[in-house]
Design a protein around this motif. Structure first.
Motif, short mmCIF file in Angstrom:
data_model
loop_
_atom_site.label_atom_id
_atom_site.label_comp_id
_atom_site.label_asym_id
_atom_site.label_seq_id
_atom_site.Cartn_x
_atom_site.Cartn_y
_atom_site.Cartn_z
N HIS A 147 0.81 -1.22 0.00
CA HIS A 147 0.00 0.00 0.00
C HIS A 147 0.84 1.27 0.00
O HIS A 147 0.35 2.34 -0.40
N LYS A 148 2.08 1.20 0.44
CA LYS A 148 2.94 2.39 0.47
C LYS A 148 3.69 2.59 -0.85
O LYS A 148 4.42 3.57 -1.01
N ASN A 149 3.51 1.67 -1.78
CA ASN A 149 4.19 1.80 -3.07
C ASN A 149 3.65 3.03 -3.82
O ASN A 149 2.47 3.33 -3.77
N GLU A 197 9.56 -0.37 3.09
CA GLU A 197 10.36 0.86 3.04
C GLU A 197 11.09 1.00 1.71
O GLU A 197 11.08 0.09 0.88
N LYS A 198 11.73 2.14 1.55
CA LYS A 198 12.56 2.39 0.37
C LYS A 198 13.91 1.70 0.53
O LYS A 198 14.25 1.20 1.60
N GLY A 199 14.66 1.67 -0.56
CA GLY A 199 16.02 1.14 -0.50
C GLY A 199 16.15 -0.31 -0.92
O GLY A 199 17.26 -0.80 -1.10
N PHE A 200 15.01 -1.00 -1.08
CA PHE A 200 15.07 -2.42 -1.43
C PHE A 200 15.31 -2.65 -2.92
O PHE A 200 15.97 -3.62 -3.30
N ALA A 201 14.75 -1.78 -3.76
CA ALA A 201 14.80 -2.05 -5.21
C ALA A 201 14.88 -0.75 -6.01
O ALA A 201 14.02 -0.48 -6.86
N PRO A 202 15.93 0.06 -5.79
CA PRO A 202 16.08 1.26 -6.63
C PRO A 202 16.27 0.86 -8.09
O PRO A 202 16.93 -0.14 -8.39
N GLU A 208 11.39 3.30 -5.10
CA GLU A 208 10.03 3.13 -4.60
C GLU A 208 10.03 2.32 -3.29
O GLU A 208 11.01 1.70 -2.91
N THR A 209 8.89 2.33 -2.65
CA THR A 209 8.70 1.62 -1.39
C THR A 209 8.16 0.22 -1.66
O THR A 209 7.18 0.06 -2.40
N TYR A 210 8.81 -0.78 -1.07
CA TYR A 210 8.38 -2.18 -1.25
C TYR A 210 8.30 -2.89 0.09
O TYR A 210 8.92 -2.48 1.07
N ILE A 211 7.57 -4.00 0.08
CA ILE A 211 7.53 -4.92 1.23
C ILE A 211 8.62 -5.97 1.04
O ILE A 211 8.77 -6.52 -0.06
#
Length: 217
Positions: A147-149, A197-202, A208-211
Protein backbone atom coordinates in the motif's frame (compact mmCIF):
# COMPACT_ATOMS: atom_id res chain seq x y z
CA UNK A 1 -13.33 -15.54 -21.57
CA UNK A 2 -14.33 -14.38 -18.12
CA UNK A 3 -12.71 -11.28 -16.64
CA UNK A 4 -10.03 -13.22 -14.76
CA UNK A 5 -9.02 -15.11 -17.90
CA UNK A 6 -8.90 -11.86 -19.86
CA UNK A 7 -6.55 -10.40 -17.24
CA UNK A 8 -4.34 -13.47 -17.42
CA UNK A 9 -4.24 -13.38 -21.21
CA UNK A 10 -3.43 -9.66 -21.19
CA UNK A 11 -0.62 -10.11 -18.67
CA UNK A 12 0.85 -13.06 -20.56
CA UNK A 13 0.89 -10.99 -23.73
CA UNK A 14 2.51 -8.07 -21.88
CA UNK A 15 5.35 -10.21 -20.49
CA UNK A 16 5.86 -12.13 -23.74
CA UNK A 17 6.48 -8.79 -25.48
CA UNK A 18 8.59 -7.47 -22.61
CA UNK A 19 10.95 -10.43 -22.49
CA UNK A 20 11.10 -10.97 -26.26
CA UNK A 21 13.35 -7.90 -26.47
CA UNK A 22 15.94 -9.69 -24.29
CA UNK A 23 17.08 -6.34 -22.92
CA UNK A 24 15.82 -6.61 -19.35
CA UNK A 25 18.29 -6.25 -16.48
CA UNK A 26 20.50 -9.34 -16.18
CA UNK A 27 22.33 -8.49 -12.97
CA UNK A 28 20.77 -10.12 -9.90
CA UNK A 29 18.33 -8.05 -7.88
CA UNK A 30 19.43 -6.62 -4.54
CA UNK A 31 16.92 -9.01 -2.98
CA UNK A 32 18.63 -12.06 -4.48
CA UNK A 33 21.99 -10.85 -3.18
CA UNK A 34 20.43 -10.24 0.25
CA UNK A 35 18.81 -13.69 0.34
CA UNK A 36 22.01 -15.41 -0.80
CA UNK A 37 23.90 -13.81 2.08
CA UNK A 38 21.49 -15.49 4.51
CA UNK A 39 22.79 -18.91 3.45
CA UNK A 40 26.39 -18.58 4.75
CA UNK A 41 27.69 -20.46 1.70
CA UNK A 42 25.48 -23.48 2.42
CA UNK A 43 24.01 -25.00 -0.74
CA UNK A 44 20.23 -24.78 -0.86
CA UNK A 45 17.40 -26.25 -2.90
CA UNK A 46 15.44 -23.25 -4.19
CA UNK A 47 12.28 -22.72 -6.18
CA UNK A 48 11.65 -19.30 -7.73
CA UNK A 49 8.01 -18.40 -8.33
CA UNK A 50 7.85 -16.26 -11.46
CA UNK A 51 11.46 -16.13 -12.61
CA UNK A 52 10.97 -13.67 -15.49
CA UNK A 53 14.21 -13.42 -17.45
CA UNK A 54 15.90 -15.73 -14.95
CA UNK A 55 18.43 -13.29 -13.56
CA UNK A 56 17.96 -14.19 -9.89
CA UNK A 57 17.74 -17.93 -10.50
CA UNK A 58 20.90 -17.79 -12.62
CA UNK A 59 22.62 -15.87 -9.80
CA UNK A 60 21.61 -18.56 -7.29
CA UNK A 61 22.81 -21.30 -9.65
CA UNK A 62 26.14 -19.51 -10.08
CA UNK A 63 26.41 -19.56 -6.29
CA UNK A 64 26.13 -23.38 -6.32
CA UNK A 65 22.49 -23.70 -5.24
CA UNK A 66 20.04 -26.04 -6.98
CA UNK A 67 17.22 -24.11 -8.61
CA UNK A 68 13.81 -24.79 -10.11
CA UNK A 69 12.73 -21.59 -11.92
CA UNK A 70 9.01 -21.34 -12.74
CA UNK A 71 7.33 -18.88 -15.10
CA UNK A 72 4.24 -18.85 -17.34
CA UNK A 73 5.98 -17.01 -20.20
CA UNK A 74 6.58 -19.98 -22.50
CA UNK A 75 8.78 -18.19 -25.06
CA UNK A 76 11.08 -16.86 -22.33
CA UNK A 77 11.34 -20.27 -20.64
CA UNK A 78 12.30 -21.88 -23.97
CA UNK A 79 14.93 -19.17 -24.49
CA UNK A 80 16.35 -19.71 -20.99
CA UNK A 81 16.37 -23.49 -21.36
CA UNK A 82 18.49 -23.13 -24.47
CA UNK A 83 20.66 -20.26 -23.27
CA UNK A 84 21.64 -21.85 -19.94
CA UNK A 85 21.62 -25.56 -20.80
CA UNK A 86 25.27 -25.75 -19.66
CA UNK A 87 24.19 -25.13 -16.05
CA UNK A 88 23.34 -28.52 -14.54
CA UNK A 89 21.97 -27.12 -11.26
CA UNK A 90 19.10 -25.09 -12.73
CA UNK A 91 15.83 -26.19 -14.34
CA UNK A 92 13.58 -23.70 -16.13
CA UNK A 93 9.94 -24.83 -16.32
CA UNK A 94 6.87 -23.24 -17.83
CA UNK A 95 4.14 -23.53 -15.21
CA UNK A 96 1.57 -21.62 -13.16
CA UNK A 97 3.12 -21.04 -9.74
CA UNK A 98 -0.34 -20.62 -8.19
CA UNK A 99 -1.21 -24.26 -8.93
CA UNK A 100 1.91 -26.28 -8.17
CA UNK A 101 1.85 -29.81 -6.79
CA UNK A 102 3.27 -30.85 -3.43
CA UNK A 103 5.68 -33.37 -4.97
CA UNK A 104 8.93 -31.81 -3.73
CA UNK A 105 10.44 -30.12 -0.70
CA UNK A 106 12.59 -27.00 -0.81
CA UNK A 107 14.90 -25.08 1.48
CA UNK A 108 13.87 -21.76 -0.05
CA UNK A 109 10.71 -20.53 -1.76
CA UNK A 110 11.69 -17.28 -3.48
CA UNK A 111 9.08 -14.79 -4.70
CA UNK A 112 10.20 -11.40 -5.95
CA UNK A 113 7.59 -9.09 -7.52
CA UNK A 114 5.23 -11.99 -8.18
CA UNK A 115 2.62 -12.03 -5.38
CA UNK A 116 1.34 -8.66 -6.62
CA UNK A 117 0.70 -10.21 -10.04
CA UNK A 118 -1.94 -12.66 -8.78
CA UNK A 119 -5.37 -12.45 -7.18
CA UNK A 120 -5.94 -12.70 -3.42
CA UNK A 121 -7.40 -16.21 -3.63
CA UNK A 122 -4.32 -17.31 -5.61
CA UNK A 123 -2.06 -15.68 -3.03
CA UNK A 124 -3.73 -17.74 -0.30
CA UNK A 125 -2.99 -20.91 -2.27
CA UNK A 126 0.63 -19.91 -2.81
CA UNK A 127 1.22 -19.12 0.86
CA UNK A 128 -0.29 -22.45 1.92
CA UNK A 129 1.69 -24.30 -0.75
CA UNK A 130 4.93 -22.58 0.33
CA UNK A 131 4.47 -23.67 3.94
CA UNK A 132 3.71 -27.26 2.99
CA UNK A 133 6.55 -27.41 0.44
CA UNK A 134 9.32 -26.08 2.67
CA UNK A 135 11.62 -28.25 4.70
CA UNK A 136 11.61 -27.58 8.43
CA UNK A 137 13.62 -24.41 8.99
CA UNK A 138 13.17 -23.41 5.33
CA UNK A 139 12.60 -19.80 4.28
CA UNK A 140 9.85 -18.12 2.29
CA UNK A 141 11.48 -15.00 0.82
CA UNK A 142 9.08 -12.34 -0.46
CA UNK A 143 9.49 -8.93 -2.05
CA UNK A 144 6.31 -7.29 -3.31
CA UNK A 145 4.43 -4.03 -3.86
CA UNK A 146 2.28 -2.87 -0.95
CA UNK A 147 0.00 0.00 0.00
CA UNK A 148 2.94 2.39 0.47
CA UNK A 149 4.19 1.80 -3.07
CA UNK A 150 4.23 4.98 -5.13
CA UNK A 151 1.93 3.68 -7.89
CA UNK A 152 -0.71 2.32 -5.50
CA UNK A 153 -4.20 3.35 -6.68
CA UNK A 154 -2.93 4.50 -10.08
CA UNK A 155 -4.70 3.09 -13.12
CA UNK A 156 -8.07 1.39 -13.52
CA UNK A 157 -9.46 -0.45 -10.46
CA UNK A 158 -10.22 -4.13 -11.00
CA UNK A 159 -13.80 -5.15 -10.18
CA UNK A 160 -14.23 -7.43 -7.16
CA UNK A 161 -10.51 -7.41 -6.40
CA UNK A 162 -9.61 -4.89 -3.68
CA UNK A 163 -6.32 -3.03 -4.14
CA UNK A 164 -5.89 -4.29 -7.71
CA UNK A 165 -5.37 -2.00 -10.70
CA UNK A 166 -4.56 -2.11 -14.40
CA UNK A 167 -1.68 0.32 -14.91
CA UNK A 168 0.74 0.55 -17.84
CA UNK A 169 -1.16 -2.28 -19.53
CA UNK A 170 -0.87 -4.91 -16.84
CA UNK A 171 -2.36 -6.09 -13.58
CA UNK A 172 -0.98 -5.34 -10.13
CA UNK A 173 -2.53 -6.00 -6.72
CA UNK A 174 -1.00 -4.14 -3.80
CA UNK A 175 -0.61 -6.16 -0.60
CA UNK A 176 -1.30 -4.94 2.90
CA UNK A 177 1.90 -5.34 4.92
CA UNK A 178 0.27 -6.27 8.23
CA UNK A 179 -2.20 -8.65 6.59
CA UNK A 180 0.58 -10.48 4.74
CA UNK A 181 2.60 -10.91 7.92
CA UNK A 182 -0.46 -12.11 9.85
CA UNK A 183 -1.45 -14.55 7.10
CA UNK A 184 2.06 -16.04 7.19
CA UNK A 185 2.00 -16.33 10.99
CA UNK A 186 -1.41 -18.02 10.93
CA UNK A 187 0.01 -20.68 8.61
CA UNK A 188 2.77 -21.39 11.12
CA UNK A 189 5.61 -19.24 9.80
CA UNK A 190 7.90 -17.25 12.07
CA UNK A 191 8.71 -13.81 10.66
CA UNK A 192 12.47 -13.28 10.89
CA UNK A 193 12.49 -10.02 8.92
CA UNK A 194 9.70 -7.74 7.74
CA UNK A 195 9.71 -4.15 6.53
CA UNK A 196 7.93 -1.85 4.09
CA UNK A 197 10.36 0.86 3.04
CA UNK A 198 12.56 2.39 0.37
CA UNK A 199 16.02 1.14 -0.50
CA UNK A 200 15.07 -2.42 -1.43
CA UNK A 201 14.80 -2.05 -5.21
CA UNK A 202 16.08 1.26 -6.63
CA UNK A 203 15.73 1.30 -10.41
CA UNK A 204 16.52 3.88 -13.10
CA UNK A 205 17.12 6.60 -10.53
CA UNK A 206 13.86 5.91 -8.68
CA UNK A 207 13.56 4.38 -5.24
CA UNK A 208 10.03 3.13 -4.60
CA UNK A 209 8.70 1.62 -1.39
CA UNK A 210 8.38 -2.18 -1.25
CA UNK A 211 7.53 -4.92 1.23
CA UNK A 212 10.28 -7.39 2.10
CA UNK A 213 9.54 -10.42 4.28
CA UNK A 214 11.60 -13.43 5.31
CA UNK A 215 9.38 -16.10 6.90
CA UNK A 216 10.79 -19.26 8.46
CA UNK A 217 8.97 -22.57 8.76
Amino acid sequence: LNFADKLLSMDNTYWEKFYSKQNAELRPSLFAVYVNELFNNNKKKIIELGCGNGRDSIFFANNSHNILAIDQCESEIKFLQNQYKQLNNIVFRCDDFTSLSLDNKYDIVYSRFTLHSIRKEEERRVLQWAYESLNEGGLFCIEVRGHKNEIYKLGEPVDNEPDAYIYNDHYRRFLNFETLCNDLKELGFTITFAAEEKGFAPFNGEDETYIRVIAKK
